[in-house]
Design a protein around this motif. Sequence first.
Motif, mmCIF file in Angstrom:
data_model
loop_
_atom_site.group_PDB
_atom_site.id
_atom_site.type_symbol
_atom_site.label_atom_id
_atom_site.label_comp_id
_atom_site.label_asym_id
_atom_site.label_seq_id
_atom_site.Cartn_x
_atom_site.Cartn_y
_atom_site.Cartn_z
ATOM 1 N N CYS A 1 0.815 -1.218 0.000
ATOM 2 C CA CYS A 1 0.000 0.000 0.000
ATOM 3 C C CYS A 1 0.848 1.268 0.000
ATOM 4 O O CYS A 1 0.362 2.341 -0.365
ATOM 5 N N VAL B 1 1.237 2.812 -3.805
ATOM 6 C CA VAL B 1 0.088 3.020 -4.683
ATOM 7 C C VAL B 1 0.316 4.296 -5.492
ATOM 8 O O VAL B 1 0.492 5.371 -4.931
ATOM 9 N N LEU C 1 -2.183 -0.657 -9.076
ATOM 10 C CA LEU C 1 -0.968 -1.314 -8.613
ATOM 11 C C LEU C 1 -0.809 -2.597 -9.397
ATOM 12 O O LEU C 1 -1.710 -3.439 -9.403
ATOM 13 N N PHE D 1 -4.616 0.314 2.031
ATOM 14 C CA PHE D 1 -5.338 0.305 0.760
ATOM 15 C C PHE D 1 -6.706 0.946 0.921
ATOM 16 O O PHE D 1 -7.184 1.675 0.034
#
Length: 197
Positions: free
Chosen positions: A123, A126, A132, A191
């Motif tokens: 995360c 990103v 991703l 995320f």
Amino acid sequence: MTGEVTAESPEELEYQDARSVPVEAPATPGEWDALAGDWESLYQGYYLSSARHAVLECARHLEASVAAGGAETALWALGLYYIGTYVVFASPHAESERRVREVMSGVVRALGDGPCGHPAHPCDDVPDDGHLEGFPAALEMLAHPERDADHEAALAGQLADEDEDDEWRQSWYEGRLTREIWACPRNLAGFARAFLA
């Protein structure tokens, strides 16, 4: 006296259908693979069933898994991150977007403050567009806990050799992006925060 007839938009009818027809969670790695394939086709824009239904079902399962401390929370969380933008950008629908954001906020609240000894998570990388690389591979890895480290290492070496210039794959296959790190609660909350941003 006549009954009043109200015309529902196709989007509203699809939303109501998505809320009224629950779908069972996958029970086997093969069923998870099939669901991940559906998510990939939805993300790529060629899913043939109700995409809104798929998104809302993923949100429903994620919410239940977080509440129960379920082993599948990582799959549901990453799945919703992957396909949730459908109801924001591809086919905007205010109620569906509100529901997805509500569930993602719940992920942040439930998982975001736990202890973690990992120096980094997926995360953290990103990009601005939210995409991703490698999500299908991450979902496959998480769906197959029966595969041991030797199996994963052999697969990693094979795939890394196929694209030696791909920095992301090298990072993955050098062992920095493991099942444990992908499933880390702080990664899932990260995320969720990225989705909400």
